[in-house]
Write a protein that holds these residues in place. Structure first.
Motif, PDB file in Angstrom:
ATOM      1  N   UNK A  67       0.807  -1.219   0.000  1.00 20.96           N
ATOM      2  CA  UNK A  67       0.000   0.000   0.000  1.00 20.96           C
ATOM      3  C   UNK A  67       0.845   1.276   0.000  1.00 20.96           C
ATOM      4  N   UNK A  68       2.171   1.125   0.109  1.00 18.58           N
ATOM      5  CA  UNK A  68       3.057   2.294   0.115  1.00 18.58           C
ATOM      6  C   UNK A  68       3.709   2.530  -1.250  1.00 18.58           C
ATOM      7  N   UNK A  69       3.336   1.760  -2.239  1.00 14.15           N
ATOM      8  CA  UNK A  69       3.946   1.893  -3.557  1.00 14.15           C
ATOM      9  C   UNK A  69       3.718   3.277  -4.149  1.00 14.15           C
ATOM     10  N   UNK A  70       4.760   3.845  -4.725  1.00 15.28           N
ATOM     11  CA  UNK A  70       4.623   5.110  -5.436  1.00 15.28           C
ATOM     12  C   UNK A  70       3.996   4.840  -6.803  1.00 15.28           C
ATOM     13  N   UNK A  71       3.416   5.859  -7.382  1.00 18.31           N
ATOM     14  CA  UNK A  71       2.723   5.684  -8.658  1.00 18.31           C
ATOM     15  C   UNK A  71       3.652   5.230  -9.772  1.00 18.31           C
ATOM     16  N   UNK A  72       4.908   5.661  -9.724  1.00 24.38           N
ATOM     17  CA  UNK A  72       5.848   5.326 -10.791  1.00 24.38           C
ATOM     18  C   UNK A  72       6.739   4.140 -10.437  1.00 24.38           C
ATOM     19  N   UNK A  73       6.311   3.320  -9.479  1.00 24.83           N
ATOM     20  CA  UNK A  73       7.116   2.171  -9.061  1.00 24.83           C
ATOM     21  C   UNK A  73       7.317   1.187 -10.203  1.00 24.83           C
ATOM     22  N   UNK A  74       8.556   0.771 -10.403  1.00 24.25           N
ATOM     23  CA  UNK A  74       8.884  -0.306 -11.331  1.00 24.25           C
ATOM     24  C   UNK A  74       8.736  -1.603 -10.531  1.00 24.25           C
ATOM     25  N   UNK A  75       7.678  -2.364 -10.797  1.00 25.07           N
ATOM     26  CA  UNK A  75       7.383  -3.530  -9.970  1.00 25.07           C
ATOM     27  C   UNK A  75       8.493  -4.568  -9.984  1.00 25.07           C
ATOM     28  N   UNK A  76       9.081  -4.823 -11.148  1.00 25.32           N
ATOM     29  CA  UNK A  76      10.150  -5.813 -11.223  1.00 25.32           C
ATOM     30  C   UNK A  76      11.336  -5.395 -10.361  1.00 25.32           C
ATOM     31  N   UNK A  77      11.754  -4.141 -10.509  1.00 27.12           N
ATOM     32  CA  UNK A  77      12.882  -3.651  -9.717  1.00 27.12           C
ATOM     33  C   UNK A  77      12.550  -3.674  -8.227  1.00 27.12           C
ATOM     34  N   UNK A  78      11.321  -3.307  -7.874  1.00 32.80           N
ATOM     35  CA  UNK A  78      10.885  -3.301  -6.475  1.00 32.80           C
ATOM     36  C   UNK A  78      10.954  -4.705  -5.878  1.00 32.80           C
ATOM     37  N   UNK A  79      10.443  -5.689  -6.613  1.00 35.61           N
ATOM     38  CA  UNK A  79      10.426  -7.058  -6.109  1.00 35.61           C
ATOM     39  C   UNK A  79      11.832  -7.633  -5.966  1.00 35.61           C
ATOM     40  N   UNK A  80      12.678  -7.411  -6.967  1.00 44.48           N
ATOM     41  CA  UNK A  80      14.037  -7.930  -6.872  1.00 44.48           C
ATOM     42  C   UNK A  80      14.834  -7.221  -5.774  1.00 44.48           C
TER      43      UNK A  80
END
Length: 213
Positions: A67-80
């Motif tokens: 729920x804290x994700x920024x709008x421009x979050x790169x999901x792949x980079x975030x997960x890795x």
């Protein structure tokens, strides 16, 4: 891309739903990325049992912080990044046994090879495993992210917390170190059959260049 008759969500749409704690969005995220995250952790740690624990910790962290994700979050980079942080935390608290490592390449083996070809293939895999294990941690992780998982240089930089040009340089140096290690191992081991048309180092470099951008 269609899934079950409906268009698959883009990563941006998925991130927006994750911020709203949409359970179906979490399921979609897991389905989309869990094989790559688990593969990364297995290869990074060299132990499946360790990777399984880190994998569970990774997804628990994802659920806590979605729920804290920024709008421009790169999901792949975030997960890795989360997965890598779980691994680094584990390394700080325990001495890892690196006796086992996953295959560098996800390509399936050729069907029904002859005895000599099979023996050479096993030797090539063993050389890759040993070479990957022998790399410094920083080089091993950048190869796994950039060459094996195929993340963009900008994404690799985000995961590692370095500049994009530094990520490119580190990947180049890691490839060179891996190739040198493979050449040394290739020269030292006996051949069971005819000499392959390309060396182990050439094959690894081609895989790496094919997986990176």
């Amino acid at each position: 891309m269609e899934r079950g008759g409906a268009a698959a969500l883009s990563d941006a749409e998925l991130a927006a739903r994750l911020r709203r704690r949409d359970a179906r969005a979490f399921d979609e995220l897991y389905a989309r990325y869990h094989p790559r995250i688990f593969s990364f952790l297995v290869r990074l740690s060299g132990r499946r049992d360790v990777a399984e624990d880190l994998f569970q910790d990774t997804w628990l962290a994802v659920a806590r912080h979605a729920d804290r994700l920024a709008e421009d979050t790169d999901l792949a980079a975030w997960l890795f990044t989360i997965a890598r942080n779980r691994y680094r935390s584990h390394r700080r608290s325990a001495v890892l046994d690196l006796a086992r490592a996953a295959l560098f390449s996800r390509e399936p083996a050729p069907a029904a090879p002859g005895p000599e070809a099979a023996a050479d293939a096993r030797a090539e895999v063993a050389a890759l495993e040993g070479a990957l294990r022998s790399l410094a941690a920083g080089h091993r992780e950048v190869l796994l992210l950039g060459a094996v998982e195929g993340l963009e240089a900008a994404q690799v930089a985000m995961v590692l917390g370095i500049r994009e040009d530094a990520a490119r340089k580190r990947l180049s140096r890691a490839r060179a170190e891996l190739a040198a290690c493979l050449e040394k191992r290739n020269a030292e081991r006996p051949r069971t059959g005819s000499t392959p048309s390309i060396s182990a180092a050439d094959a690894a470099d081609r895989r790496a260049r094919g997986g990176s951008r």
